[in-house]
Design a protein around this motif. Structure first.
Motif, PDB file in Angstrom:
ATOM      1  N   ARG A 139      27.033 -35.358  36.048  1.00 38.14           N
ATOM      2  CA  ARG A 139      27.120 -35.178  34.590  1.00 38.14           C
ATOM      3  C   ARG A 139      26.133 -34.132  34.079  1.00 38.14           C
ATOM      4  NH1 ARG A 139      26.520 -41.192  32.613  1.00 38.14           N
ATOM      5  NH2 ARG A 139      26.478 -40.204  30.544  1.00 38.14           N
ATOM      6  N   ALA A 140      24.973 -34.027  34.708  1.00 32.93           N
ATOM      7  CA  ALA A 140      23.947 -33.072  34.268  1.00 32.93           C
ATOM      8  C   ALA A 140      24.227 -31.652  34.730  1.00 32.93           C
ATOM      9  CB  ALA A 140      22.574 -33.510  34.769  1.00 32.93           C
ATOM     10  N   ASN A 141      25.171 -31.484  35.635  1.00 28.76           N
ATOM     11  CA  ASN A 141      25.441 -30.173  36.231  1.00 28.76           C
ATOM     12  C   ASN A 141      26.927 -29.822  36.217  1.00 28.76           C
ATOM     13  OD1 ASN A 141      22.700 -29.351  37.616  1.00 28.76           O
ATOM     14  ND2 ASN A 141      22.973 -31.538  37.978  1.00 28.76           N
ATOM     15  N   PRO A 142      27.582 -29.840  35.050  1.00 32.24           N
ATOM     16  CA  PRO A 142      29.029 -29.605  35.039  1.00 32.24           C
ATOM     17  C   PRO A 142      29.423 -28.204  35.495  1.00 32.24           C
ATOM     18  CG  PRO A 142      28.173 -29.536  32.804  1.00 32.24           C
ATOM     19  CD  PRO A 142      27.049 -30.005  33.697  1.00 32.24           C
ATOM     20  N   ASP A 143      28.519 -27.260  35.391  1.00 36.64           N
ATOM     21  CA  ASP A 143      28.817 -25.901  35.837  1.00 36.64           C
ATOM     22  C   ASP A 143      28.558 -25.720  37.330  1.00 36.64           C
ATOM     23  OD1 ASP A 143      26.084 -26.291  35.331  1.00 36.64           O
ATOM     24  OD2 ASP A 143      25.747 -24.164  34.963  1.00 36.64           O
ATOM     25  N   GLN A 144      27.849 -26.662  37.944  1.00 32.24           N
ATOM     26  CA  GLN A 144      27.487 -26.565  39.361  1.00 32.24           C
ATOM     27  C   GLN A 144      28.336 -27.478  40.257  1.00 32.24           C
ATOM     28  OE1 GLN A 144      24.867 -24.893  41.061  1.00 32.24           O
ATOM     29  NE2 GLN A 144      24.635 -23.655  39.228  1.00 32.24           N
ATOM     30  N   VAL A 145      28.699 -28.647  39.722  1.00 34.83           N
ATOM     31  CA  VAL A 145      29.378 -29.659  40.537  1.00 34.83           C
ATOM     32  C   VAL A 145      30.731 -29.975  39.905  1.00 34.83           C
ATOM     33  CG1 VAL A 145      29.258 -31.969  41.532  1.00 34.83           C
ATOM     34  CG2 VAL A 145      27.146 -30.659  41.188  1.00 34.83           C
ATOM     35  N   THR A 146      31.791 -29.450  40.519  1.00 35.15           N
ATOM     36  CA  THR A 146      33.135 -29.757  40.034  1.00 35.15           C
ATOM     37  C   THR A 146      33.803 -30.814  40.903  1.00 35.15           C
ATOM     38  OG1 THR A 146      34.005 -27.882  41.282  1.00 35.15           O
ATOM     39  CG2 THR A 146      33.456 -27.495  38.962  1.00 35.15           C
ATOM     40  N   ASP A 147      33.310 -30.972  42.123  1.00 36.69           N
ATOM     41  CA  ASP A 147      33.791 -31.993  43.050  1.00 36.69           C
ATOM     42  C   ASP A 147      32.571 -32.673  43.641  1.00 36.69           C
ATOM     43  OD1 ASP A 147      34.690 -33.488  45.241  1.00 36.69           O
ATOM     44  OD2 ASP A 147      36.080 -31.952  45.926  1.00 36.69           O
ATOM     45  N   PRO A 148      32.366 -33.974  43.387  1.00 36.02           N
ATOM     46  CA  PRO A 148      31.163 -34.656  43.871  1.00 36.02           C
ATOM     47  C   PRO A 148      31.027 -34.672  45.393  1.00 36.02           C
ATOM     48  CG  PRO A 148      32.423 -36.095  42.396  1.00 36.02           C
ATOM     49  CD  PRO A 148      33.208 -34.837  42.578  1.00 36.02           C
ATOM     50  N   ASP A 149      32.098 -34.362  46.103  1.00 38.34           N
ATOM     51  CA  ASP A 149      32.027 -34.325  47.558  1.00 38.34           C
ATOM     52  C   ASP A 149      31.649 -32.943  48.088  1.00 38.34           C
ATOM     53  OD1 ASP A 149      32.723 -37.029  47.900  1.00 38.34           O
ATOM     54  OD2 ASP A 149      34.853 -36.542  47.648  1.00 38.34           O
ATOM     55  N   VAL A 150      31.445 -31.980  47.176  1.00 33.55           N
ATOM     56  CA  VAL A 150      31.154 -30.617  47.616  1.00 33.55           C
ATOM     57  C   VAL A 150      29.924 -30.075  46.886  1.00 33.55           C
ATOM     58  CG1 VAL A 150      32.036 -28.260  47.820  1.00 33.55           C
ATOM     59  CG2 VAL A 150      33.617 -30.188  48.042  1.00 33.55           C
ATOM     60  N   ILE A 151      28.809 -29.997  47.620  1.00 31.68           N
ATOM     61  CA  ILE A 151      27.645 -29.251  47.161  1.00 31.68           C
ATOM     62  C   ILE A 151      27.264 -28.308  48.293  1.00 31.68           C
ATOM     63  CG2 ILE A 151      26.809 -30.923  45.473  1.00 31.68           C
ATOM     64  CD1 ILE A 151      24.778 -31.890  47.540  1.00 31.68           C
ATOM     65  N   VAL A 152      26.593 -27.226  47.941  1.00 27.49           N
ATOM     66  CA  VAL A 152      26.368 -26.154  48.891  1.00 27.49           C
ATOM     67  C   VAL A 152      24.875 -25.865  49.012  1.00 27.49           C
ATOM     68  CG1 VAL A 152      26.898 -23.720  49.345  1.00 27.49           C
ATOM     69  CG2 VAL A 152      28.585 -25.153  48.210  1.00 27.49           C
ATOM     70  N   PRO A 153      24.380 -25.687  50.255  1.00 24.64           N
ATOM     71  CA  PRO A 153      22.976 -25.308  50.402  1.00 24.64           C
ATOM     72  C   PRO A 153      22.652 -24.085  49.538  1.00 24.64           C
ATOM     73  CG  PRO A 153      23.886 -25.864  52.538  1.00 24.64           C
ATOM     74  CD  PRO A 153      25.044 -25.844  51.561  1.00 24.64           C
ATOM     75  N   GLY A 154      21.518 -24.160  48.866  1.00 26.31           N
ATOM     76  CA  GLY A 154      21.094 -23.081  47.978  1.00 26.31           C
ATOM     77  C   GLY A 154      21.351 -23.378  46.508  1.00 26.31           C
ATOM     78  N   GLN A 155      22.301 -24.275  46.217  1.00 25.10           N
ATOM     79  CA  GLN A 155      22.524 -24.667  44.827  1.00 25.10           C
ATOM     80  C   GLN A 155      21.249 -25.296  44.267  1.00 25.10           C
ATOM     81  OE1 GLN A 155      26.060 -27.236  45.300  1.00 25.10           O
ATOM     82  NE2 GLN A 155      26.817 -26.246  43.438  1.00 25.10           N
ATOM     83  N   VAL A 156      20.975 -25.047  43.004  1.00 23.16           N
ATOM     84  CA  VAL A 156      19.845 -25.686  42.337  1.00 23.16           C
ATOM     85  C   VAL A 156      20.418 -26.644  41.303  1.00 23.16           C
ATOM     86  CG1 VAL A 156      17.769 -25.356  40.943  1.00 23.16           C
ATOM     87  CG2 VAL A 156      18.347 -23.684  42.728  1.00 23.16           C
ATOM     88  N   LEU A 157      20.195 -27.935  41.542  1.00 22.15           N
ATOM     89  CA  LEU A 157      20.740 -28.977  40.679  1.00 22.15           C
ATOM     90  C   LEU A 157      19.640 -29.529  39.768  1.00 22.15           C
ATOM     91  CD1 LEU A 157      22.830 -30.928  43.324  1.00 22.15           C
ATOM     92  CD2 LEU A 157      23.636 -29.196  41.715  1.00 22.15           C
ATOM     93  N   ARG A 158      20.009 -29.848  38.539  1.00 19.89           N
ATOM     94  CA  ARG A 158      19.090 -30.496  37.603  1.00 19.89           C
ATOM     95  C   ARG A 158      19.220 -32.001  37.775  1.00 19.89           C
ATOM     96  NH1 ARG A 158      21.431 -27.289  32.557  1.00 19.89           N
ATOM     97  NH2 ARG A 158      23.160 -28.431  33.410  1.00 19.89           N
TER      98      ARG A 158
END
Length: 163
Positions: A139-158
């Motif tokens: 919820r805090a990162n709608p521009d970063q996380v569109t699929d909760p099963d997919v995050i990528v090394p290097g992403q900066v999440l709040r």
């Protein structure tokens, strides 16, 4: 005449009060602000510029603590009221994410740089002690996380933090 919102920026994670700053001008130097989610809103006015067409910096604190927001996403708006017909003119809008809707007692966020092997559940466990609270990060990162099963090394999440 133009108005500009410099803070908050698009999809910033904000708390209460919402700090609004920028550059603007208005009829007799008066500008309006509105912060809302479509269900409730807080509005007010403030002075910017010299009143005779000059642009000036402004900073205002919008106390939204009593608002009954139902959504995480708010719209911050700054505009003028036309002296001719009372319509809203020179409207600028910025969508933001309201932290207190995500975590109780919200007071800020931490940044987490995703490394190989991270999952939202493992990040949630590290910050909240509970892997099932990963939706807070989504919820805090709608521009970063569109699929909760997919995050990528290097992403900066709040990671929103509360009391």
């Amino acid at each position: 005449m133009t108005n500009r919102i410099d803070q908050p920026r698009k999809l910033d994670l904000v708390g209460n009060p919402v700090q609004i700053s920028g550059v603007g001008t208005g009829f007799e130097a008066t500008l309006q602000y509105r912060v809302g989610d479509g269900h409730d809103e807080v509005s007010g006015h403030f002075n910017a510029g010299g009143g005779s067409g000059e642009h000036g910096q402004f900073q205002v604190q919008a106390d939204v603590g009593q608002a009954a927001f139902k959504l995480d996403r708010l719209i911050v708006q700054v505009f003028e009221i036309s002296p001719k017909d009372g319509s809203e003119i020179n409207l600028v809008s910025v969508p933001v994410i309201y932290g207190p809707r995500i975590v109780r007692g919200y007071y800020g966020y931490r940044e987490h740089k995703v490394v190989r092997g991270d999952t939202l559940s493992s990040i949630s466990k590290a910050f909240y002690g509970d892997p099932s609270l990963y939706q807070r990060i989504v919820r805090a990162n709608p521009d970063q996380v569109t699929d909760p099963d997919v995050i990528v090394p290097g992403q900066v999440l709040r990671i929103p933090i509360g009391a």
